[in-house]
Enzyme design. Structure first.
Site, PDB file in Angstrom:
ATOM      1  N   LYS A  83       0.855  -1.197   0.000  1.00  0.00           N
ATOM      2  CA  LYS A  83       0.000   0.000   0.000  1.00  0.00           C
ATOM      3  C   LYS A  83       0.890   1.246   0.000  1.00  0.00           C
ATOM      4  O   LYS A  83       1.587   1.517   0.975  1.00  0.00           O
ATOM      5  CB  LYS A  83      -0.910   0.055   1.235  1.00  0.00           C
ATOM      6  CG  LYS A  83      -1.938   1.171   1.107  1.00  0.00           C
ATOM      7  CD  LYS A  83      -2.435   1.717   2.433  1.00  0.00           C
ATOM      8  CE  LYS A  83      -1.711   2.920   2.934  1.00  0.00           C
ATOM      9  NZ  LYS A  83      -1.843   4.149   2.130  1.00  0.00           N
ATOM     10  N   GLU A  94      10.702   1.345   9.971  1.00  0.00           N
ATOM     11  CA  GLU A  94      11.709   2.377   9.716  1.00  0.00           C
ATOM     12  C   GLU A  94      10.991   3.700   9.904  1.00  0.00           C
ATOM     13  O   GLU A  94      10.187   4.100   9.068  1.00  0.00           O
ATOM     14  CB  GLU A  94      12.268   2.201   8.308  1.00  0.00           C
ATOM     15  CG  GLU A  94      13.662   2.758   8.161  1.00  0.00           C
ATOM     16  CD  GLU A  94      13.648   4.210   7.760  1.00  0.00           C
ATOM     17  OE1 GLU A  94      13.672   5.069   8.685  1.00  0.00           O
ATOM     18  OE2 GLU A  94      13.602   4.505   6.572  1.00  0.00           O
ATOM     19  N   CYS A 137      14.061  10.754   5.955  1.00  0.00           N
ATOM     20  CA  CYS A 137      14.082  10.316   7.349  1.00  0.00           C
ATOM     21  C   CYS A 137      15.453  10.558   7.974  1.00  0.00           C
ATOM     22  O   CYS A 137      15.547  11.030   9.099  1.00  0.00           O
ATOM     23  CB  CYS A 137      13.640   8.875   7.474  1.00  0.00           C
ATOM     24  SG  CYS A 137      14.405   7.772   6.295  1.00  0.00           S
ATOM     25  N   GLU A 145      10.669  16.317  14.610  1.00  0.00           N
ATOM     26  CA  GLU A 145      11.152  16.137  13.230  1.00  0.00           C
ATOM     27  C   GLU A 145      10.422  17.118  12.310  1.00  0.00           C
ATOM     28  O   GLU A 145       9.222  16.980  12.079  1.00  0.00           O
ATOM     29  CB  GLU A 145      10.872  14.694  12.791  1.00  0.00           C
ATOM     30  CG  GLU A 145      11.364  14.390  11.409  1.00  0.00           C
ATOM     31  CD  GLU A 145      11.067  12.951  10.971  1.00  0.00           C
ATOM     32  OE1 GLU A 145       9.993  12.419  11.312  1.00  0.00           O
ATOM     33  OE2 GLU A 145      11.911  12.378  10.282  1.00  0.00           O
TER      34      GLU A 145
END
Ligand code: NDP
Length: 470
Positions: A170, A243, A277, A374
């Site tokens: 997905k 992750e 990331c 973040e």
């Protein structure tokens, strides 16, 4: 308007409630794809289960050949895929952009094809033989994000196939098209049901995490969603690779010569408009060189062309969606309100698209959102420190640990400091460089498990010990 099909059991699905995908550079419509409901997800999982025995029983050499054939196809369709990546995600064709992403997908596929998991013999003597063997984990559910959509999809699906698993994927709702197209290409060389792809909201992702027919979830995305995925997955004891987000610190050691590292420092922070990331997200600079670094970084940023990624001169594109731009701007505003100095950028542009100027923020403190959280965008907080021990402690004082870097003229000293960072990858005089043979994963809340190379491949297997008495 082109419709990109979902693929279930080798069949192209072109009907259903349509999802529109817009170009973040000008908000024009790029294409549409159907969305899956629970029934279609069930069909995809059933197809993957049916395809599993034959695919996992295939001789190793045949699976390797299929992976190499997929790499050939990705290379043959490079221009189409790279254009689609730019159109749906925003990153430029050039620089560290869509050509790198599409090229990387082919390269990672080939490297993964070349990996193997030989049987380990622990004992082989007169009393018996004991071997450790690897079996495919089963049906893998792959849930991918929007920042490097096709490359991350490759990181999930290729080791799964190499290990003998079948897949239901997905993609993220704002960037599904390049992944759908890659899966369509893959289906021209793979038997029906080996790789299936459905699109749809997070609700479909949640169903995948809970689905009893899926044996493992590999998820790349935010820490919060990763937590939900893990909660859903544990109900059926699924294997997990997560992750998740990072908040990577970079530390410039006192006395470092700045000019030779400036270009790498800039791209460490601003790669893919900061939507990576393992981008450098907090920059710690010794007080003696603080103003020099702030000025040089802002001057460098002012010269980098930002624009529509299809323009060959562009090196940084827009953010991929409005929500992300709003987050970035709110973090910059929070820093400004708490006394930070916005040295460049920091102004929300008018007009179409989700552009945000390359922003350097000085005078940052650890209580600011831009430092604590973040930002995932083109706004770098620069933080002054007095001692290296203090910088290391502040770098480690977060609950995530994906990457980190230390910069200095003395490589031995920089390396000694770099390994003190609590993170999965620590870089010296660079930030964010990946290698398909270097394992990649986070510590703390940045994830569970690892990707790439043999250790990454093992995550798509379970262990079976074969213990024979003689
Ligand atoms: P998410 O983590 O929410 O999305 C990643 C993927 O998970 C998408 O395919 C998404 O689908 C899907 N998803 C959403 N909700 C669920 C759920 N409950 N169960 C299973 N799957 C789900 O990322 P966001 O788009 O919300 O990004 C927000 C933040 O995440 C960013 O600000 C950034 O900090 C971080 N991020 C980190 C990434 C990384 O590489 N580590 C990548 C992307 C984001 P859908 O798109 O349909 O919602």
């Amino acid at each position: 308007m082109k419709t990109y099909p979902l693929i279930v059991d080798g069949q192209l699905i072109t009907t259903g409630k349509m999802l529109e995908v817009h170009n973040p550079a000008d908000e024009s419509l790029v294409g549409v794809c159907p969305t899956a409901d629970a029934a279609l997800l069930d069909r995809a999982v059933a197809a993957a289960r049916r395809a599993l025995p034959a695919w996992s029983a295939l001789p190793d050499a045949e699976r390797v050949a299929k992976l190499n054939a997929i790499a050939d196809l990705i290379e043959q369709h490079h221009a189409e895929l790279a254009t689609l990546i730019t159109q749906e995600q925003g990153k430029p064709q050039n620089g560290i952009g869509a050509n790198v992403e599409a090229g990387g997908a082919a390269a990672w596929t080939r490297v993964t094809a070349g990996l193997s998991l030989p049987v380990e013999t622990i004992q082989d003597d007169a009393t018996g033989k004991v071997t450790i063997e690897r079996r495919p984990v089963g049906v893998v559910g792959s849930i991918t994000p929007w920042n490097w959509p096709m490359l991350i999809a490759t990181w999930h699906v290729m080791p799964a196939l190499r290990a003998g698993c079948t897949v239901v994927a997905k993609p993220a709702s704002c960037t599904p098209l390049s992944t759908l197209r890659m899966y369509e290409l893959m289906n021209t060389v793979l038997p029906p049901g080996v790789v299936n792809i459905v699109a749809g909201s997070g609700e479909i992702g949640d169903r995948m995490a809970r689905h009893p027919g899926i044996n493992k979830i590999v998820f790349t995305g935010s820490t919060n969603t990763g937590r939900q995925v893990a909660t859903g997955a544990i109900s059926s004891f699924k294997r997990l690779t997560l992750e998740l987000g990072g908040n990577d610190a970079g530390i410039i050691l006192p006395g470092t010569t700045i000019d030779p590292i400036l270009e790498k420092l800039f791209w460490g922070c601003f790669i893919n408009a900061g939507q990576t990331c393992a981008a450098l997200k907090r920059l710690y600079v010794h007080e003696s060189q603080y103003e020099e670094v702030v000025r040089k970084l802002a001057d460098y940023a002012a010269k980098v062309p930002v624009g529509n990624g299809l323009d060959p001169n562009t090196l940084i594109g827009p953010l991929t969606n409005k929500a992300q731009r709003d987050i970035v701007h709110s973090f910059v505003e929070d820093a400004r309100a708490k006394g930070a100095r916005v040295v460049s950028g920091g102004v929300l542009p008018e007009g179409a698209g989700f552009f945000y100027p390359l922003t350097v923020v000085a005078g940052c403190t650890d209580d600011m959102l831009l430092v604590r959280e973040e930002q995932f965008g083109p706004a770098i907080p620069v933080i002054s420190y007095q001692t290296v021990d203090e910088a290391i402690a502040r770098a480690n004082a977060v609950d995530v640990g994906l990457g980190g870097s230390v910069w200095g003229d003395d490589l031995d000293e920089a390396t000694r400091q770099a390994v003190r960072l609590e993170c999965g990858t620590t870089w010296v005089n660079q930030h964010g460089g990946l290698n398909p043979l270097a394992c990649f994963g986070g510590v703390k809340a940045s994830g569970i498990g690892t990707e790439f190379n043999v250790d990454g491949l093992k995550e798509y297997t379970t262990i079976q010990v074969v213990n024979i008495a003689r």
